[in-house]
Design a protein around this motif. Structure first.
Motif, short mmCIF file in Angstrom:
data_model
loop_
_atom_site.label_atom_id
_atom_site.label_comp_id
_atom_site.label_asym_id
_atom_site.label_seq_id
_atom_site.Cartn_x
_atom_site.Cartn_y
_atom_site.Cartn_z
N ASP A 1 9.59 -2.98 2.81
CA ASP A 1 8.57 -2.36 1.95
C ASP A 1 8.81 -0.90 1.59
OD1 ASP A 1 7.16 -4.65 1.70
OD2 ASP A 1 5.62 -4.13 3.16
N HIS B 1 0.07 -9.14 7.02
CA HIS B 1 -0.33 -7.84 7.57
C HIS B 1 -1.85 -7.68 7.49
CE1 HIS B 1 3.81 -7.49 6.18
NE2 HIS B 1 4.01 -6.61 7.13
N PHE C 1 0.82 -1.22 0.00
CA PHE C 1 0.00 0.00 0.00
C PHE C 1 0.85 1.27 0.00
CE2 PHE C 1 -0.28 2.52 3.92
CZ PHE C 1 0.61 1.85 4.72
N LYS C 2 2.12 1.15 0.36
CA LYS C 2 2.94 2.36 0.41
C LYS C 2 3.07 3.01 -0.97
CE LYS C 2 5.35 1.44 4.69
NZ LYS C 2 4.71 0.15 5.09
N SER D 1 6.52 -5.42 8.52
CA SER D 1 6.36 -3.98 8.33
C SER D 1 5.60 -3.33 9.48
CB SER D 1 5.66 -3.69 7.00
OG SER D 1 6.46 -4.16 5.94
N MET D 2 5.14 -4.14 10.42
CA MET D 2 4.49 -3.61 11.62
C MET D 2 5.28 -3.94 12.89
SD MET D 2 0.71 -4.59 10.21
CE MET D 2 0.25 -5.31 11.72
N THR E 1 -2.97 -4.48 2.84
CA THR E 1 -1.82 -3.60 2.66
C THR E 1 -0.69 -4.20 1.82
OG1 THR E 1 -1.01 -4.30 4.82
CG2 THR E 1 -2.24 -2.24 4.74
N ALA E 2 -0.71 -5.51 1.58
CA ALA E 2 0.33 -6.09 0.72
C ALA E 2 -0.24 -7.29 -0.03
CB ALA E 2 1.54 -6.52 1.54
N THR F 1 -1.62 -1.82 11.65
CA THR F 1 -0.93 -0.57 11.98
C THR F 1 0.47 -0.81 12.52
OG1 THR F 1 -3.05 0.37 12.54
CG2 THR F 1 -1.13 1.56 13.30
N GLY F 2 1.41 0.03 12.09
CA GLY F 2 2.77 0.01 12.61
C GLY F 2 3.18 1.39 13.08
N ASN F 3 3.36 2.29 12.09
CA ASN F 3 3.78 3.66 12.39
C ASN F 3 2.61 4.62 12.58
OD1 ASN F 3 6.49 4.29 12.76
ND2 ASN F 3 6.94 3.75 10.65
N PHE F 4 1.39 4.11 12.60
CA PHE F 4 0.19 4.92 12.82
C PHE F 4 -0.11 5.85 11.63
CE2 PHE F 4 -2.72 7.73 15.21
CZ PHE F 4 -3.33 6.82 16.05
N GLY F 5 0.57 5.64 10.48
CA GLY F 5 0.37 6.53 9.34
C GLY F 5 -0.95 6.26 8.65
N ASP F 6 -1.14 5.00 8.28
CA ASP F 6 -2.34 4.62 7.56
C ASP F 6 -3.59 4.89 8.40
OD1 ASP F 6 -3.72 3.64 5.46
OD2 ASP F 6 -3.09 1.55 5.69
C1 LIG Z 1 4.05 -0.11 6.26
C2 LIG Z 1 3.09 -1.24 6.27
C3 LIG Z 1 2.07 -1.34 7.24
C4 LIG Z 1 1.91 -0.36 8.39
O1 LIG Z 1 1.53 0.92 7.96
P1 LIG Z 1 1.71 2.17 8.95
O2 LIG Z 1 1.31 3.36 8.15
O3 LIG Z 1 3.16 2.17 9.35
O4 LIG Z 1 0.81 1.94 10.11
C5 LIG Z 1 1.18 -2.39 7.13
N1 LIG Z 1 1.30 -3.33 6.15
C6 LIG Z 1 2.26 -3.26 5.22
C7 LIG Z 1 2.34 -4.33 4.18
C8 LIG Z 1 3.19 -2.22 5.23
O5 LIG Z 1 4.15 -2.17 4.29
#
Ligand SMILES: *Cc1c(COP(=O)(O)O)cnc(C)c1O
Length: 463
Positions: free
Chosen positions: A141, A386, A109-110, A308-309, A409-410, A253-258
């Protein structure tokens, strides 16, 4: 629309300056001075718009220093690299909707954000006659999506460090098989933390940073968040057409961005359109603890099948904190200083507000793999690990009165090893990944040594 810092220490900026600044100079993160809102009448008009047109409507609410035609053009170019005509299509699988965000060039998704950001950087530099050297470290990622976002662009070189032999093979090849002359991959002999520390040390050398106009592409750039707001609204409108006024989203969620982009979308839309944001984490549960107990305190990072989380300090969290603290930059600054010093932040006094915005669930490794397996057997639909974290949380926390949209997200093929553990066989390889091992690649293998890495960057930087 002007942009301010979560710590209140900078003069308001135009959008283009906010994009180029990345991190605010006072150490905070940039946010719009006020969050815009839309009316039901506007949603009626937007209901049938294709993704790119909807993106233009939404971005225009936040950007007033790029002419309309140019903005259209930037969006068109950003999403031309996606292989699905709807950019982020949605499918229903059993009790949940799956919003597929992985049809971009690197299958995560990035790409949605970084394809736009790369075009924005090139646009601004073209007009100002400037250049930039992007520097970042990746565990997988982000690096490949950032490279795909700026490859071949004028006035930009990109330098991405990854830990030699410690990413998946596919992730490394997605970066090193990009042969454009402005792309420099560096495999450092060390861990991701070593690579990250090297990048930080280089950025902290202010003379070097200014001389080479170093830029960052990590998820604190406001334009990344903004690009992600679009797919929440796009998914909501699809369900609205089916007669649903109110929906929930589940976000791994990882960095809370999405999920922060989801929060912005929720504020943008009329009240109640997005009811609950389900915050799904893997075993790295700092954010789940925060939602459940108001306890935002750092833990040990654990390695999981959703790498990635695997994060314990969520770099975008400060943006939400700004609203929790009543838009008081001084209070945010104090909180972040405390957290930096102690690794602890007690936000239990805000629990009621947090509970209005989020529900959360931390999903274990066993649950993640079991969810991939069950989903595949029941619906023949393959989740990446994820996405599976988000789906598991959604199945547990959803309200049957409303549809729930799970962000995918992937693509599962990016995380083949986890899929094999879950279903016993490899996921089919999509064309973007097929034959990667046979392609020519280019990468400098370097010791994890500051002078070595800095000299490499200096020698290859745009000047
Ligand atoms: C980066 C990523 C996330 C987490 O997204 P955040 O914006 O960091 O919360 C989740 N899934 C995948 C596949 C990612 O690459």
């Amino acid at each position: 629309m002007r942009y301010i810092s979560t710590r209140g220490g900078i003069a308001p900026l135009r959008f283009q300056d906010a994009v180029m600044m990345g991190l605010a100079r006072d150490g905070g993160l940039l946010l719009p001075e006020t969050l815009p809102t839309v009316t039901a009448g506007m949603l009626d008009r937007w209901q049938y718009l294709p993704y790119q047109y909807l993106a233009k409507e939404i971005l225009s609410l936040f950007i007033d220093d790029i002419p309309e035609n140019d903005l259209e053009d930037l969006i068109e170019r950003a999403y031309a690299s996606f292989t699905h005509p709807q950019v982020t299509p949605m499918t229903r699988q059993g009790d949940v909707y799956i919003l597929e965000l992985f049809h971009g060039p690197t299958l995560a998704f990035k790409d949605v954000a970084l394809q736009l950001l790369g075009n924005l950087f090139a646009y601004v530099l073209e007009r100002t006659g400037g250049f930039m050297n992007i520097l970042g470290a990746t565990s997988g990622d982000t690096g490949s999506a950032a490279i795909a976002g700026v490859r071949g662009k004028n006035n930009i070189n990109i330098f991405i460090l990854h830990p030699h032999g410690r990413t998946s093979l596919i992730q490394a090849l997605q970066m090193t098989t990009v042969l454009d002359p402005n792309v420099f991959n560096m495999a450092v002999r060390g861990t991701f933390d070593d690579a990250q520390a090297l990048v930080k040390a280089i950025f902290n050398d202010l003379a070097f940073r200014d001389r080479h106009r170093l830029g960052a592409v990590n998820s604190i750039n406001w334009a990344r968040v903004l690009a992600q707001v679009v797919y929440y609204v796009y998914a909501y409108l699809k369900l609205r057409k089916l007669g649903h006024d109110s929906v929930d989203f589940s976000v791994p969620t990882g960095n809370f961005g999405d999920i922060f982009a989801g929060y912005v979308a929720r504020t943008l839309l009329p009240r109640g359109c997005i009811r609950t944001l389900i915050l799904a984490t893997n075993a790295n549960d700092i954010l789940a603890r925060f939602v459940a107990e108001g306890d935002y305190s750092r833990g040990q990072v654990q390695a999981t099948s959703s790498p990635s989380m695997d994060i314990q300090i969520a770099s975008n969290f400060e943006r939400y904190l700004y609203y929790l603290r009543g838009e008081d930059g001084n209070a945010v600054g104090r909180d972040m200083d405390n957290f930096a010093a102690t690794g602890l932040l007690d936000l239990s006094a805000c629990r009621k507000q947090v509970a209005e915005d989020f529900r959360s669930r931390s999903v274990s490794e066993e649950e993640t793999l079991a969810t991939i397996g069950e989903f595949y057997r029941q619906y023949g639909y393959l989740l990446d690990p994820h996405t599976a974290v988000g789906v598991k949380a959604a199945l547990e926390l959803r309200d049957p009165a409303r549809p729930v949209v799970c962000l995918a997200t992937a693509h599962p093929a990016k995380f083949g090893a986890a899929v094999v553990r879950a279903i016993g066989s490899e996921p089919p390889l999509p064309p973007a990944l097929a034959g990667l091992e046979n392609r020519e690649s280019r990468c400098a293998v370097l010791d994890a040594d500051l002078a070595t890495v800095r000299d490499f960057v200096a020698a290859n930087a745009l000047k």
